[in-house]
Design an enzyme around this catalytic site. Structure first.
Site, PDB file in Angstrom:
ATOM      1  N   GLU A 115       0.900  -1.340   0.107  1.00 53.49           N
ATOM      2  CA  GLU A 115      -0.070   0.131  -0.105  1.00 53.49           C
ATOM      3  C   GLU A 115       0.836   1.360   0.045  1.00 53.49           C
ATOM      4  OE1 GLU A 115      -2.470  -0.989  -1.193  1.00 53.49           O
ATOM      5  OE2 GLU A 115      -4.130  -0.354   0.289  1.00 53.49           O
ATOM      6  N   THR A 141      -6.724   9.556  -4.815  1.00 51.21           N
ATOM      7  CA  THR A 141      -6.724   9.390  -3.265  1.00 51.21           C
ATOM      8  C   THR A 141      -6.098  10.570  -2.699  1.00 51.21           C
ATOM      9  OG1 THR A 141      -5.846   6.838  -3.920  1.00 51.21           O
ATOM     10  CG2 THR A 141      -5.822   7.787  -1.514  1.00 51.21           C
TER      11      THR A 141
HETATM   12  P1  ADP Z   1      -8.380   1.606  -5.103  1.00 50.69           P
HETATM   13  O1  ADP Z   1      -7.983   1.224  -3.756  1.00 50.69           O
HETATM   14  O2  ADP Z   1      -9.214   3.028  -5.282  1.00 50.69           O
HETATM   15  O3  ADP Z   1      -8.673   0.397  -5.850  1.00 50.69           O
HETATM   16  P2  ADP Z   1      -5.399   1.820  -5.229  1.00 50.69           P
HETATM   17  O4  ADP Z   1      -5.432   2.476  -4.089  1.00 50.69           O
HETATM   18  O5  ADP Z   1      -5.572   0.208  -5.117  1.00 50.69           O
HETATM   19  O6  ADP Z   1      -6.915   2.117  -5.688  1.00 50.69           O
HETATM   20  O7  ADP Z   1      -4.787   2.467  -6.191  1.00 50.69           O
HETATM   21  C1  ADP Z   1      -4.063   1.844  -7.482  1.00 50.69           C
HETATM   22  C2  ADP Z   1      -2.729   2.452  -7.638  1.00 50.69           C
HETATM   23  O8  ADP Z   1      -1.574   1.172  -7.435  1.00 50.69           O
HETATM   24  C3  ADP Z   1      -2.509   2.565  -9.087  1.00 50.69           C
HETATM   25  O9  ADP Z   1      -1.667   3.715  -9.165  1.00 50.69           O
HETATM   26  C4  ADP Z   1      -1.852   1.333  -9.623  1.00 50.69           C
HETATM   27  O10 ADP Z   1      -0.927   1.632 -10.810  1.00 50.69           O
HETATM   28  C5  ADP Z   1      -1.029   1.206  -8.684  1.00 50.69           C
HETATM   29  N1  ADP Z   1      -0.591  -0.211  -8.504  1.00 50.69           N
HETATM   30  C6  ADP Z   1       0.712  -1.112  -8.463  1.00 50.69           C
HETATM   31  N2  ADP Z   1       0.498  -2.320  -8.428  1.00 50.69           N
HETATM   32  C7  ADP Z   1      -0.602  -2.424  -8.429  1.00 50.69           C
HETATM   33  C8  ADP Z   1      -1.438  -3.822  -8.455  1.00 50.69           C
HETATM   34  N3  ADP Z   1      -0.631  -5.219  -8.533  1.00 50.69           N
HETATM   35  N4  ADP Z   1      -2.690  -3.734  -8.299  1.00 50.69           N
HETATM   36  C9  ADP Z   1      -3.285  -2.598  -8.514  1.00 50.69           C
HETATM   37  N5  ADP Z   1      -2.882  -1.391  -8.422  1.00 50.69           N
HETATM   38  C10 ADP Z   1      -1.449  -1.276  -8.450  1.00 50.69           C
END
Ligand code: ADP
Length: 306
Positions: A128, A181
C-alpha cells in the site's frame, strides 16, 4: 508446493463512521493470481490481465510484497507471478490491496504458512505504501482476515475481527470517474471539534455492537460519518441522490467506499440488496454516467486458494 492459485477479495474500507479504521471483504468480487516457484531468485511478473499496472516488480505491489517476504524468510527460490485483475484500480475497492494481500497470503502458502495473519498484514501494508504513499492497513487487513475488521492500533499492529450477521449484503456502485486518493485525502479536515469526535466514536461503538449482536437497526443508526463523507461526497457525482435512494429502498445505510468514487450500501438480505442495486443503477443511468455495479455477500474469508 510449487504453485498456488489464489483469489483475493475486493474490500470496502472506512465503512462510514469507521474512517481509516474499519473495512470488510466482498465475496463476489476480487482478483485471481498464480504464483509459481522458480529456481532463479527474484520476481518475474509474466502476465497482467484486466488493468494497466506496472510489470516491473519494484513498481507493482505484488512484486514488492513478494520480494519483501522472500527476503525476510531467506527463501531459496524466486517467483513467477500472473495477475488477473477483475476490477479496476482507483475504484475505491482496494485493487492494490487485493494484489498486496493476495501476494502475502500466496507466498506464505509456498512457505508452509510461516507467517501469522498480522505479519502478512504488515507485509501487505508495504505494498500500500508503494500504491498510495501510506502504509495503511484497513483494506489489506480486510482482504487477509475476511469479514469485518477494525485496525485498533498501528504500533504495535492490532487487527480485531468483528463478527457480523451472516445474511448481511453489500451493493457497490462504481461510477467511472477518477478521484485521486491524494485529492480525497486533502479534503478531510485535519482538526475536528471534540463534539464531532464524540459523535463519531459513539457511532463506531454502535456499529461494532450492532454487527456483533445482529442488531440491524443499530447498524443502520450507526452508519453515519461526520468526518470524511461531508467533504468527500462533493467529489462524487449525485452522491446524496444515490445514498438517499438506497436508504429509501431499504438499505441500512450507505457511504463512500475507501476514498471513492465507489459508493457502498449495506442491506439485511439479498432481495433488499438487489432492489438497492436497481435504484442506484437508475440514478446513474438517468444522469448518463457510466458505472459498474456489484451485489455481494460480506466474505467470511479473506484471500484463499482456488
Ligand atoms: P483503489 O483502492 O481505489 O482500488 P488503489 O489504491 O489500489 O486504488 O490504487 C491503485 C494504484 O496502485 C494505481 O496507481 C496502480 O498503478 C498502483 N498499483 C501498483 N501495483 C498494483 C497492483 N498489483 N494492483 C493494483 N494497483 C497497483
Amino acid at each position: 508446493m510449487n504453485q498456488v492459485k489464489i483469489f483475493a477479495p475486493a474490500t470496502v474500507a472506512n465503512v462510514s463512521c469507521g474512517y481509516d479504521a474499519m473495512g470488510f471483504a466482498l465475496q463476489a468480487l476480487g482478483d485471481e493470481m498464480v504464483f509459481t516457484k522458480t529456481e532463479s531468485k527474484g520476481i518475474n511478473i509474466s502476465k497482467i490481465e484486466g488493468a494497466d499496472i506496472p510489470f516491473e516488480a519494484d513498481k507493482n505491489v505484488a512484486g514488492v510484497v513478494a520480494q519483501l517476504i522472500l527476503t525476510d524468510s531467506n527463501a531459496n527460490f524466486g517467483l513467477d507471478i500472473k495477475i488477473y485483475k477483475k476490477f479496476i484500480p482507483g475504484s475505491g475497492l482496494g485493487s492494490s490491496a487485493a494484489s498486496a494481500s493476495g501476494t502475502a497470503f500466496a507466498v506464505n502458502q509456498l512457505l508452509d504458512n510461516k507467517y501469522s495473519n498480522v505479519e502478512l498484514t504488515k507485509f501487505a501494508m508495504q505494498g500500500e505504501m508503494v500504491a498510495c504513499g501510506s502504509a495503511i492497513a484497513d483494506n489489506v487487513a480486510a482482504a487477509i482476515y475476511g469479514g469485518f475488521i477494525l485496525v485498533r492500533n498501528y504500533e504495535p499492529l492490532d487487527i480485531v475481527e468483528i463478527p457480523s450477521p451472516s445474511e448481511l449484503m453489500v451493493t457497490v456502485i462504481h461510477p467511472q470517474i477518477e478521484i485521486k486518493t491524494e485529492d480525497a485525502r486533502k479534503v478531510v479536515p485535519q482538526n475536528i471539534p471534540v463534539k464531532t469526535a464524540v459523535a463519531q466514536w459513539a457511532n463506531v461503538g454502535g456499529l461494532i455492537s450492532g454487527l456483533h449482536t445482529n442488531d440491524f437497526d443499530l447498524i443502520s443508526r450507526s452508519l453515519v460519518d461526520y468526518i470524511a463523507e461531508p467533504q468527500r461526497k462533493h467529489l462524487i457525482p449525485y452522491f446524496d441522490v444515490v445514498k438517499s435512494a438506497a436508504i429509501k429502498n431499504g438499505a441500512l445505510g450507505a457511504g463512500i467506499s475507501g476514498s471513492g468514487p465507489s459508493i457502498f450500501a449495506l442491506s439485511k438480505n439479498k432481495d433488499v440488496a438487489e432492489k438497492v442495486a436497481e435504484v442506484m443503477d437508475s440514478v446513474y443511468k438517468y444522469a448518463g454516467i457510466a458505472y459498474n455495479i456489484y451485489v455481494s455477500k460480506i466474505s467470511a474469508e479473506g484471500a484463499k486458494i482456488i
